[in-house]
Design a protein around this motif. Structure first.
Motif, PDB file in Angstrom:
ATOM      1  N   MET A   1      -5.472   5.090 -17.172  1.00  0.00           N
ATOM      2  CA  MET A   1      -4.468   6.056 -16.692  1.00  0.00           C
ATOM      3  C   MET A   1      -3.437   5.342 -15.816  1.00  0.00           C
ATOM      4  SD  MET A   1      -5.052   9.574 -14.575  1.00  0.00           S
ATOM      5  CE  MET A   1      -4.224   9.006 -13.121  1.00  0.00           C
ATOM      6  N   ALA A   2      -2.207   5.722 -15.946  1.00  0.00           N
ATOM      7  CA  ALA A   2      -1.157   5.095 -15.142  1.00  0.00           C
ATOM      8  C   ALA A   2      -1.326   5.486 -13.668  1.00  0.00           C
ATOM      9  CB  ALA A   2       0.211   5.537 -15.628  1.00  0.00           C
ATOM     10  N   VAL A   3      -1.069   4.531 -12.795  1.00  0.00           N
ATOM     11  CA  VAL A   3      -1.119   4.806 -11.367  1.00  0.00           C
ATOM     12  C   VAL A   3       0.080   5.684 -11.023  1.00  0.00           C
ATOM     13  CG1 VAL A   3      -1.275   3.726  -9.096  1.00  0.00           C
ATOM     14  CG2 VAL A   3      -2.017   2.462 -11.109  1.00  0.00           C
ATOM     15  N   SER A   4      -0.155   6.729 -10.222  1.00  0.00           N
ATOM     16  CA  SER A   4       0.960   7.632  -9.914  1.00  0.00           C
ATOM     17  C   SER A   4       1.970   6.951  -9.004  1.00  0.00           C
ATOM     18  CB  SER A   4       0.436   8.894  -9.253  1.00  0.00           C
ATOM     19  OG  SER A   4       0.185   8.649  -7.883  1.00  0.00           O
ATOM     20  N   LEU A   5       3.198   7.423  -9.076  1.00  0.00           N
ATOM     21  CA  LEU A   5       4.268   6.861  -8.253  1.00  0.00           C
ATOM     22  C   LEU A   5       3.953   7.046  -6.775  1.00  0.00           C
ATOM     23  CD1 LEU A   5       7.038   5.494  -8.168  1.00  0.00           C
ATOM     24  CD2 LEU A   5       8.084   7.766  -8.226  1.00  0.00           C
ATOM     25  N   ALA A   6       3.396   8.214  -6.434  1.00  0.00           N
ATOM     26  CA  ALA A   6       3.053   8.472  -5.028  1.00  0.00           C
ATOM     27  C   ALA A   6       2.044   7.445  -4.531  1.00  0.00           C
ATOM     28  CB  ALA A   6       2.491   9.884  -4.884  1.00  0.00           C
ATOM     29  N   ALA A   7       1.052   7.125  -5.372  1.00  0.00           N
ATOM     30  CA  ALA A   7       0.038   6.142  -4.973  1.00  0.00           C
ATOM     31  C   ALA A   7       0.678   4.767  -4.778  1.00  0.00           C
ATOM     32  CB  ALA A   7      -1.056   6.074  -6.030  1.00  0.00           C
ATOM     33  N   LEU A   8       1.646   4.449  -5.638  1.00  0.00           N
ATOM     34  CA  LEU A   8       2.343   3.167  -5.517  1.00  0.00           C
ATOM     35  C   LEU A   8       3.147   3.094  -4.226  1.00  0.00           C
ATOM     36  CD1 LEU A   8       3.799   2.326  -9.052  1.00  0.00           C
ATOM     37  CD2 LEU A   8       2.185   0.964  -7.700  1.00  0.00           C
ATOM     38  N   VAL A   9       3.835   4.185  -3.902  1.00  0.00           N
ATOM     39  CA  VAL A   9       4.657   4.207  -2.688  1.00  0.00           C
ATOM     40  C   VAL A   9       3.766   4.073  -1.448  1.00  0.00           C
ATOM     41  CG1 VAL A   9       6.216   5.613  -1.273  1.00  0.00           C
ATOM     42  CG2 VAL A   9       6.548   5.496  -3.747  1.00  0.00           C
ATOM     43  N   VAL A  10       2.656   4.814  -1.428  1.00  0.00           N
ATOM     44  CA  VAL A  10       1.736   4.741  -0.283  1.00  0.00           C
ATOM     45  C   VAL A  10       1.176   3.324  -0.142  1.00  0.00           C
ATOM     46  CG1 VAL A  10      -0.483   5.546   0.635  1.00  0.00           C
ATOM     47  CG2 VAL A  10       1.129   7.193  -0.355  1.00  0.00           C
ATOM     48  N   THR A  11       0.771   2.735  -1.270  1.00  0.00           N
ATOM     49  CA  THR A  11       0.220   1.377  -1.240  1.00  0.00           C
ATOM     50  C   THR A  11       1.267   0.364  -0.776  1.00  0.00           C
ATOM     51  OG1 THR A  11      -1.237   1.959  -3.084  1.00  0.00           O
ATOM     52  CG2 THR A  11      -0.973  -0.387  -2.620  1.00  0.00           C
ATOM     53  N   ALA A  12       2.479   0.483  -1.307  1.00  0.00           N
ATOM     54  CA  ALA A  12       3.549  -0.452  -0.940  1.00  0.00           C
ATOM     55  C   ALA A  12       3.861  -0.359   0.551  1.00  0.00           C
ATOM     56  CB  ALA A  12       4.807  -0.161  -1.764  1.00  0.00           C
ATOM     57  N   PHE A  13       3.923   0.862   1.066  1.00  0.00           N
ATOM     58  CA  PHE A  13       4.211   1.075   2.493  1.00  0.00           C
ATOM     59  C   PHE A  13       3.085   0.471   3.335  1.00  0.00           C
ATOM     60  CE2 PHE A  13       3.940   3.822   6.318  1.00  0.00           C
ATOM     61  CZ  PHE A  13       5.162   3.480   6.883  1.00  0.00           C
ATOM     62  N   TRP A  14       1.850   0.751   2.951  1.00  0.00           N
ATOM     63  CA  TRP A  14       0.668   0.265   3.680  1.00  0.00           C
ATOM     64  C   TRP A  14       0.637  -1.265   3.747  1.00  0.00           C
ATOM     65  CZ3 TRP A  14      -3.601   1.969   6.375  1.00  0.00           C
ATOM     66  CH2 TRP A  14      -4.707   1.119   6.438  1.00  0.00           C
ATOM     67  N   VAL A  15       0.792  -1.927   2.604  1.00  0.00           N
ATOM     68  CA  VAL A  15       0.675  -3.396   2.597  1.00  0.00           C
ATOM     69  C   VAL A  15       1.831  -4.059   3.338  1.00  0.00           C
ATOM     70  CG1 VAL A  15      -0.721  -3.626   0.522  1.00  0.00           C
ATOM     71  CG2 VAL A  15       1.762  -3.689   0.321  1.00  0.00           C
ATOM     72  N   MET A  16       2.953  -3.358   3.458  1.00  0.00           N
ATOM     73  CA  MET A  16       4.092  -3.967   4.140  1.00  0.00           C
ATOM     74  C   MET A  16       4.157  -3.637   5.632  1.00  0.00           C
ATOM     75  SD  MET A  16       5.670  -5.999   2.179  1.00  0.00           S
ATOM     76  CE  MET A  16       7.308  -6.265   2.883  1.00  0.00           C
ATOM     77  N   LEU A  17       3.267  -2.768   6.113  1.00  0.00           N
ATOM     78  CA  LEU A  17       3.333  -2.396   7.539  1.00  0.00           C
ATOM     79  C   LEU A  17       3.301  -3.609   8.476  1.00  0.00           C
ATOM     80  CD1 LEU A  17       1.285   0.927   7.837  1.00  0.00           C
ATOM     81  CD2 LEU A  17       3.670   0.546   8.534  1.00  0.00           C
ATOM     82  N   PRO A  18       2.426  -4.620   8.237  1.00  0.00           N
ATOM     83  CA  PRO A  18       2.441  -5.793   9.130  1.00  0.00           C
ATOM     84  C   PRO A  18       3.732  -6.610   9.045  1.00  0.00           C
ATOM     85  CG  PRO A  18       0.356  -5.656   7.933  1.00  0.00           C
ATOM     86  CD  PRO A  18       1.291  -4.670   7.279  1.00  0.00           C
ATOM     87  N   ALA A  19       4.573  -6.314   8.044  1.00  0.00           N
ATOM     88  CA  ALA A  19       5.877  -6.977   7.953  1.00  0.00           C
ATOM     89  C   ALA A  19       6.989  -6.088   8.501  1.00  0.00           C
ATOM     90  CB  ALA A  19       6.182  -7.338   6.499  1.00  0.00           C
ATOM     91  N   TYR A  20       6.754  -4.776   8.559  1.00  0.00           N
ATOM     92  CA  TYR A  20       7.769  -3.849   9.067  1.00  0.00           C
ATOM     93  C   TYR A  20       7.819  -3.842  10.590  1.00  0.00           C
ATOM     94  CZ  TYR A  20       8.194  -1.756   4.380  1.00  0.00           C
ATOM     95  OH  TYR A  20       8.413  -1.541   3.056  1.00  0.00           O
ATOM     96  N   VAL A  21       6.643  -3.957  11.202  1.00  0.00           N
ATOM     97  CA  VAL A  21       6.558  -3.813  12.656  1.00  0.00           C
ATOM     98  C   VAL A  21       7.175  -4.979  13.454  1.00  0.00           C
ATOM     99  CG1 VAL A  21       4.821  -3.857  14.506  1.00  0.00           C
ATOM    100  CG2 VAL A  21       4.721  -2.115  12.727  1.00  0.00           C
ATOM    101  N   VAL A  81      -6.057   9.671   1.797  1.00  0.00           N
ATOM    102  CA  VAL A  81      -5.020   9.714   0.755  1.00  0.00           C
ATOM    103  C   VAL A  81      -5.608   9.611  -0.649  1.00  0.00           C
ATOM    104  CG1 VAL A  81      -3.194   8.824   2.258  1.00  0.00           C
ATOM    105  CG2 VAL A  81      -4.565   7.220   0.937  1.00  0.00           C
ATOM    106  N   GLY A  82      -6.906   9.324  -0.744  1.00  0.00           N
ATOM    107  CA  GLY A  82      -7.539   9.251  -2.059  1.00  0.00           C
ATOM    108  C   GLY A  82      -7.127   8.030  -2.862  1.00  0.00           C
ATOM    109  N   ILE A  83      -6.782   6.931  -2.156  1.00  0.00           N
ATOM    110  CA  ILE A  83      -6.420   5.664  -2.809  1.00  0.00           C
ATOM    111  C   ILE A  83      -7.243   4.567  -2.130  1.00  0.00           C
ATOM    112  CG2 ILE A  83      -4.546   4.030  -3.313  1.00  0.00           C
ATOM    113  CD1 ILE A  83      -2.595   6.359  -2.592  1.00  0.00           C
ATOM    114  N   ASP A  84      -7.737   3.627  -2.918  1.00  0.00           N
ATOM    115  CA  ASP A  84      -8.460   2.514  -2.309  1.00  0.00           C
ATOM    116  C   ASP A  84      -7.444   1.477  -1.826  1.00  0.00           C
ATOM    117  OD1 ASP A  84     -10.358   0.784  -1.427  1.00  0.00           O
ATOM    118  OD2 ASP A  84     -10.888   0.009  -3.411  1.00  0.00           O
ATOM    119  N   LEU A  85      -7.015   1.617  -0.569  1.00  0.00           N
ATOM    120  CA  LEU A  85      -5.981   0.733  -0.012  1.00  0.00           C
ATOM    121  C   LEU A  85      -6.575  -0.640   0.305  1.00  0.00           C
ATOM    122  CD1 LEU A  85      -4.374   3.363   2.367  1.00  0.00           C
ATOM    123  CD2 LEU A  85      -3.290   2.345   0.347  1.00  0.00           C
ATOM    124  N   PRO A  86      -5.758  -1.694   0.228  1.00  0.00           N
ATOM    125  CA  PRO A  86      -6.272  -3.027   0.537  1.00  0.00           C
ATOM    126  C   PRO A  86      -6.421  -3.246   2.047  1.00  0.00           C
ATOM    127  CG  PRO A  86      -3.962  -3.161  -0.095  1.00  0.00           C
ATOM    128  CD  PRO A  86      -4.358  -1.721  -0.227  1.00  0.00           C
TER     129      PRO A  86
END
Ligand code: CTP
Ligand code: MG
Ligand code: K
Length: 183
Positions: A1-21, A81-86
């Motif tokens: 099944m394709a990963v939903s766009l919402a899941a991609l956005v949440v994952t992208a935001f999460w992994v980049m937080l240590p670069a945003y701050v 969020v129901g996503i296995d975040l890294p």
């Protein structure tokens, strides 16, 4: 099944937080001795007064501390969020945070070379300098983690949402009186 766009956005935001701050922490902590020590090259400052040792160190530290905090929060947030975040190996947090700071410093170097004074806008570069720095340094510092985490769809979403978030946070910081310019 394709990963939903919402899941991609949440994952992208999460992994980049240590670069945003880091950049925001540098704004709050900045001051003191500039990295270039006031030196010039070709009649212009090498980096300018906006890139300080204190801001750079505080920004890098803030990003790394955030990565450790996110590791602690990961199970709860993933459940929520129901996503296995890294999670972030220390090397990954370090690469993202330091890379974000160095990308921004590299941009200041280019701004000075192109005759732009401290604080001048350089549309495009301002929004992406730290992302490119963070991605390159994360890849170098934690290659296995990077390739497992930054799949092509995640990378694409990072490159789309980051400029938007950058504009929003900087306008916010400007309105709050924390930044001198809204970029
Ligand atoms: N800052 C810092 N050290 C850094 C990055 C930022 O001390 N490595 C602080 C400085 O006080 C800086 C402020 O955060 O003025 C805003 O950052 P930025 O917009 O990146 O710097 P500018 O002052 O706009 O300078 P430049 O034109 O070189 O980007
Ligand atoms: Mg600026
Ligand atoms: K900048």
């Amino acid at each position: 099944m394709a990963v939903s766009l919402a899941a991609l956005v949440v994952t992208a935001f999460w992994v980049m937080l240590p670069a945003y701050v880091p950049n925001n922490a540098a704004v709050l902590a900045g001051g003191g001795r500039p990295i270039d020590g006031g030196r010039t090259w070709g009649g212009r400052r090498i980096l300018g007064d906006g890139k300080t040792w204190r801001g750079t160190a505080a920004g890098t530290l803030a990003g790394m501390v955030l990565a450790v905090v996110l590791n602690v929060l990961e199970p709860s947030v993933s459940g929520l969020v129901g996503i296995d975040l890294p999670t972030f190996p220390l090397t990954a947090g370090f690469g993202l945070a330091l890379g974000a700071m160095l990308g921004d410093i590299g941009a200041s170097f280019l701004k000075r070379r192109s005759g732009r004074e401290r604080g001048a806008a350089f549309p495009g570069l301002d929004q992406l300098d730290f992302v490119v720095g963070a991605l390159v340094f994360a890849f170098v510092a934690a290659p296995a983690w990077f390739t497992a985490t930054f799949t092509l769809p995640v990378l694409v979403v990072v490159l789309v949402i980051t400029p938007i978030l950058h504009v929003v946070t900087n306008v916010g910081a400007y309105l709050l009186g924390l930044k001198n310019e809204p970029w």
